[in-house]
Design a protein around this motif. Structure first.
Motif, PDB file in Angstrom:
ATOM      1  N   ARG A 114       0.830  -1.210   0.000  1.00 54.00           N
ATOM      2  CA  ARG A 114       0.000   0.000   0.000  1.00 54.00           C
ATOM      3  C   ARG A 114       0.861   1.256   0.000  1.00 54.00           C
ATOM      4  O   ARG A 114       0.640   2.188  -0.788  1.00 54.00           O
ATOM      5  CB  ARG A 114      -0.922   0.003   1.224  1.00 54.00           C
ATOM      6  N   ARG A 115       1.875   1.274   0.864  1.00 55.07           N
ATOM      7  CA  ARG A 115       2.720   2.465   0.977  1.00 55.07           C
ATOM      8  C   ARG A 115       3.621   2.638  -0.249  1.00 55.07           C
ATOM      9  O   ARG A 115       3.922   3.759  -0.668  1.00 55.07           O
ATOM     10  CB  ARG A 115       3.534   2.401   2.272  1.00 55.07           C
ATOM     11  N   VAL A 116       4.047   1.526  -0.838  1.00 49.96           N
ATOM     12  CA  VAL A 116       4.848   1.608  -2.061  1.00 49.96           C
ATOM     13  C   VAL A 116       4.020   2.224  -3.183  1.00 49.96           C
ATOM     14  O   VAL A 116       4.480   3.119  -3.896  1.00 49.96           O
ATOM     15  CB  VAL A 116       5.374   0.216  -2.467  1.00 49.96           C
ATOM     16  N   ASP A 117       2.789   1.743  -3.349  1.00 47.42           N
ATOM     17  CA  ASP A 117       1.910   2.300  -4.384  1.00 47.42           C
ATOM     18  C   ASP A 117       1.656   3.787  -4.143  1.00 47.42           C
ATOM     19  O   ASP A 117       1.622   4.584  -5.089  1.00 47.42           O
ATOM     20  CB  ASP A 117       0.583   1.541  -4.415  1.00 47.42           C
TER      21      ASP A 117
ATOM     22  N   LEU B 166       3.032   9.384  -5.750  1.00 46.76           N
ATOM     23  CA  LEU B 166       3.541  10.700  -5.356  1.00 46.76           C
ATOM     24  C   LEU B 166       4.666  11.165  -6.283  1.00 46.76           C
ATOM     25  O   LEU B 166       4.742  12.347  -6.632  1.00 46.76           O
ATOM     26  CB  LEU B 166       4.044  10.655  -3.909  1.00 46.76           C
ATOM     27  N   VAL B 167       5.546  10.231  -6.706  1.00 41.13           N
ATOM     28  CA  VAL B 167       6.675  10.609  -7.561  1.00 41.13           C
ATOM     29  C   VAL B 167       6.353  10.450  -9.050  1.00 41.13           C
ATOM     30  O   VAL B 167       7.241  10.440  -9.895  1.00 41.13           O
ATOM     31  CB  VAL B 167       7.953   9.816  -7.207  1.00 41.13           C
ATOM     32  N   LYS B 168       5.061  10.337  -9.352  1.00 37.43           N
ATOM     33  CA  LYS B 168       4.579  10.278 -10.741  1.00 37.43           C
ATOM     34  C   LYS B 168       5.050   9.026 -11.487  1.00 37.43           C
ATOM     35  O   LYS B 168       5.368   9.066 -12.668  1.00 37.43           O
ATOM     36  CB  LYS B 168       5.032  11.517 -11.535  1.00 37.43           C
ATOM     37  N   LEU B 169       5.077   7.880 -10.773  1.00 35.94           N
ATOM     38  CA  LEU B 169       5.431   6.595 -11.406  1.00 35.94           C
ATOM     39  C   LEU B 169       4.395   5.526 -11.060  1.00 35.94           C
ATOM     40  O   LEU B 169       4.748   4.407 -10.653  1.00 35.94           O
ATOM     41  CB  LEU B 169       6.821   6.138 -10.955  1.00 35.94           C
TER      42      LEU B 169
ATOM     43  N   VAL C 147      12.577   6.840  -8.191  1.00 29.76           N
ATOM     44  CA  VAL C 147      12.457   5.641  -7.361  1.00 29.76           C
ATOM     45  C   VAL C 147      13.299   5.798  -6.094  1.00 29.76           C
ATOM     46  O   VAL C 147      12.866   5.446  -4.994  1.00 29.76           O
ATOM     47  CB  VAL C 147      12.887   4.383  -8.150  1.00 29.76           C
ATOM     48  N   ALA C 148      14.505   6.327  -6.241  1.00 28.70           N
ATOM     49  CA  ALA C 148      15.362   6.559  -5.073  1.00 28.70           C
ATOM     50  C   ALA C 148      14.701   7.525  -4.096  1.00 28.70           C
ATOM     51  O   ALA C 148      14.788   7.350  -2.876  1.00 28.70           O
ATOM     52  CB  ALA C 148      16.715   7.102  -5.526  1.00 28.70           C
ATOM     53  N   LEU C 149      14.032   8.538  -4.629  1.00 29.73           N
ATOM     54  CA  LEU C 149      13.324   9.497  -3.780  1.00 29.73           C
ATOM     55  C   LEU C 149      12.155   8.822  -3.063  1.00 29.73           C
ATOM     56  O   LEU C 149      11.943   9.036  -1.863  1.00 29.73           O
ATOM     57  CB  LEU C 149      12.830  10.667  -4.640  1.00 29.73           C
ATOM     58  N   ALA C 150      11.405   7.998  -3.801  1.00 24.38           N
ATOM     59  CA  ALA C 150      10.282   7.274  -3.201  1.00 24.38           C
ATOM     60  C   ALA C 150      10.773   6.336  -2.099  1.00 24.38           C
ATOM     61  O   ALA C 150      10.134   6.200  -1.040  1.00 24.38           O
ATOM     62  CB  ALA C 150       9.533   6.490  -4.277  1.00 24.38           C
ATOM     63  N   ARG C 151      11.907   5.677  -2.336  1.00 27.70           N
ATOM     64  CA  ARG C 151      12.466   4.752  -1.343  1.00 27.70           C
ATOM     65  C   ARG C 151      12.827   5.487  -0.050  1.00 27.70           C
ATOM     66  O   ARG C 151      12.675   4.952   1.051  1.00 27.70           O
ATOM     67  CB  ARG C 151      13.707   4.067  -1.924  1.00 27.70           C
TER      68      ARG C 151
ATOM     69  N   ILE D 203      10.524  17.670  -6.805  1.00 32.77           N
ATOM     70  CA  ILE D 203      11.041  17.701  -5.433  1.00 32.77           C
ATOM     71  C   ILE D 203      10.380  18.810  -4.633  1.00 32.77           C
ATOM     72  O   ILE D 203       9.962  18.616  -3.491  1.00 32.77           O
ATOM     73  CB  ILE D 203      12.575  17.869  -5.440  1.00 32.77           C
ATOM     74  N   ARG D 204      10.252  19.985  -5.244  1.00 36.92           N
ATOM     75  CA  ARG D 204       9.647  21.106  -4.527  1.00 36.92           C
ATOM     76  C   ARG D 204       8.171  20.849  -4.232  1.00 36.92           C
ATOM     77  O   ARG D 204       7.687  21.126  -3.120  1.00 36.92           O
ATOM     78  CB  ARG D 204       9.809  22.403  -5.348  1.00 36.92           C
ATOM     79  N   SER D 205       7.452  20.292  -5.192  1.00 37.10           N
ATOM     80  CA  SER D 205       6.025  20.037  -4.975  1.00 37.10           C
ATOM     81  C   SER D 205       5.819  18.977  -3.899  1.00 37.10           C
ATOM     82  O   SER D 205       4.921  19.101  -3.049  1.00 37.10           O
ATOM     83  CB  SER D 205       5.348  19.625  -6.280  1.00 37.10           C
ATOM     84  N   ILE D 206       6.667  17.921  -3.902  1.00 33.77           N
ATOM     85  CA  ILE D 206       6.561  16.874  -2.886  1.00 33.77           C
ATOM     86  C   ILE D 206       6.914  17.428  -1.510  1.00 33.77           C
ATOM     87  O   ILE D 206       6.239  17.144  -0.515  1.00 33.77           O
ATOM     88  CB  ILE D 206       7.471  15.680  -3.242  1.00 33.77           C
ATOM     89  N   GLN D 207       7.965  18.233  -1.456  1.00 30.70           N
ATOM     90  CA  GLN D 207       8.383  18.808  -0.179  1.00 30.70           C
ATOM     91  C   GLN D 207       7.289  19.683   0.411  1.00 30.70           C
ATOM     92  O   GLN D 207       7.024  19.652   1.625  1.00 30.70           O
ATOM     93  CB  GLN D 207       9.682  19.606  -0.378  1.00 30.70           C
ATOM     94  N   ARG D 208       6.634  20.454  -0.423  1.00 30.72           N
ATOM     95  CA  ARG D 208       5.550  21.305   0.060  1.00 30.72           C
ATOM     96  C   ARG D 208       4.350  20.477   0.490  1.00 30.72           C
ATOM     97  O   ARG D 208       3.696  20.785   1.498  1.00 30.72           O
ATOM     98  CB  ARG D 208       5.146  22.293  -1.037  1.00 30.72           C
ATOM     99  N   GLU D 209       4.055  19.426  -0.272  1.00 29.13           N
ATOM    100  CA  GLU D 209       2.903  18.591   0.051  1.00 29.13           C
ATOM    101  C   GLU D 209       3.097  17.853   1.377  1.00 29.13           C
ATOM    102  O   GLU D 209       2.183  17.776   2.193  1.00 29.13           O
ATOM    103  CB  GLU D 209       2.656  17.583  -1.076  1.00 29.13           C
TER     104      GLU D 209
END
Length: 347
Positions: A112-115, A120-123, A142-146, A176-182
């Motif tokens: 669930r968390r992987v999906d 979130l990282v658009k993959l 993928v590295a960021l998601a990990r 990166i900026r959008s994820i960091q803000r979210e």
């Protein structure tokens, strides 16, 4: 999310001081860029924050608690490296969920968390692919998601975009900026690229030779650099020696008037600084702060024209409209807006 405080943080390698008494505070949820040329100490600082290096002296605090003696895996900080370091024998989903598996999280929760992270990282839908089937930008995602899947309180990024081409770098910056803000996660981003730091950071920590030179919001490095070296690093070589007497600066090209509310240097010897994009090429009749300059070179840059000038023996750069044209050897008049003049110390 955690606040991060560095107190007199120092790291020596033998007789070489890589980081010298570094003091700064990063607020919870803030994105701070460590910026500087190679060898300035920014990655060494990052490795001390994450626990991969022990400081020679000083302290690191998360939420006002020292974490110097806390093992790396218990600090709540995760690091994304310049090289993505994905496991080649694992699928994307297995790579992203590896940290959760090591924590003993149930398989269904891992999936669930992987999906969730891949979304979130658009993959989305990439969980079953292999690392070699991905582009460089996808591998970095993928590295960021990990890193994010374990819900860290501090995210550390060590030049993660350095190996990407220009278009992918821009795309990843925005992601990166959008994820960091979210997520609102406290983030430290290491880079040698001024544009990258300005686009991403709430504040920038500029380092030279292991020493913090200026810690400020991005626009201050352009409009209010503290030293000549900082101005040079942000591509401003437009300097002119002068003597300040109140609102007037005496220079080799005549008197210049300044906005005293905009400058901090006291009366006496100073260096006048005006950024290339702030110099006016078409002054109106009667404008103050007009100076004469000789054209040395003109280069078409696509979005603008860059003109190299001789100003009283100093080489200046000025940015004009793309369609602007002047002749080499021609004398032209420049106007320096009072509100755009910044004064630097001569030392």
């Amino acid at each position: 999310m955690s606040s991060v405080v560095l107190r007199d943080l120092t790291r020596r390698f033998g007789s070489v001081t890589a980081v010298d008494r570094l003091n700064l505070e990063i607020e919870s949820g803030e994105l701070v860029a460590f910026l500087g040329p190679s060898g300035c100490g920014k990655t060494t600082t990052l490795r001390m924050i994450t626990g991969l290096l022990l400081p020679t002296s000083g302290d690191i605090l998360f939420d006002n608690k020292s974490i110097i003696t806390v093992p790396t895996e218990k600090r709540g900080a995760v690091m994304v490296f310049q090289k993505h370091l994905l496991f080649p024998t694992m699928s994307v989903g297995q790579n992203v969920g590896f940290g959760l598996k090591m924590q003993g999280i149930a398989k269904q929760e891992i999936e669930r968390r992987v999906d969730e992270m891949l979304e979130l990282v658009k993959l989305p839908g990439f969980a079953k692919r292999r690392a070699h089937e991905l582009s460089g930008g996808q591998q970095q995602r993928v590295a960021l998601a990990r890193a994010l899947v374990v819900h860290p309180t501090v995210l550390l990024l060590d030049e993660p975009l350095a190996n990407l081409d220009a278009n992918l770098r821009l795309e990843m910056r925005e992601l990166i900026r959008s994820i960091q803000r979210e997520l609102g996660i406290t983030t430290v981003f290491v880079t040698h690229d001024q544009e990258e730091a300005v686009m991403l950071a709430d504040r920038i920590a500029l380092m030279f030779d292991g020493v913090l030179q200026q810690y400020d919001v991005p626009h201050s490095f352009y409009q209010r650099p503290k030293t000549v070296r900082v101005a040079h690093f942000f591509r401003n070589d437009n300097l002119l020696a002068g003597v300040r007497r109140g609102e007037v600066i005496e220079t080799a090209v005549g008197q210049l008037r300044i906005d005293p509310t905009h400058v901090t240097q006291p009366d006496g010897k100073v260096l006048v600084s005006v950024r290339p994009e702030d110099v006016q090429l078409t002054p109106k009749l009667g404008d103050s702060n007009c100076i004469e300059a000789k054209v040395l070179l003109q280069v078409y840059m696509g979005t603008h024209t860059q003109i190299q000038l001789d100003v009283a023996g100093h080489t200046w750069l000025v940015h004009g409209p793309a369609e602007w044209h002047v002749n080499v050897g021609e004398m032209i008049t420049l106007q320096l807006p009072q509100a755009r003049i910044w004064l630097l110390p001569t030392a």
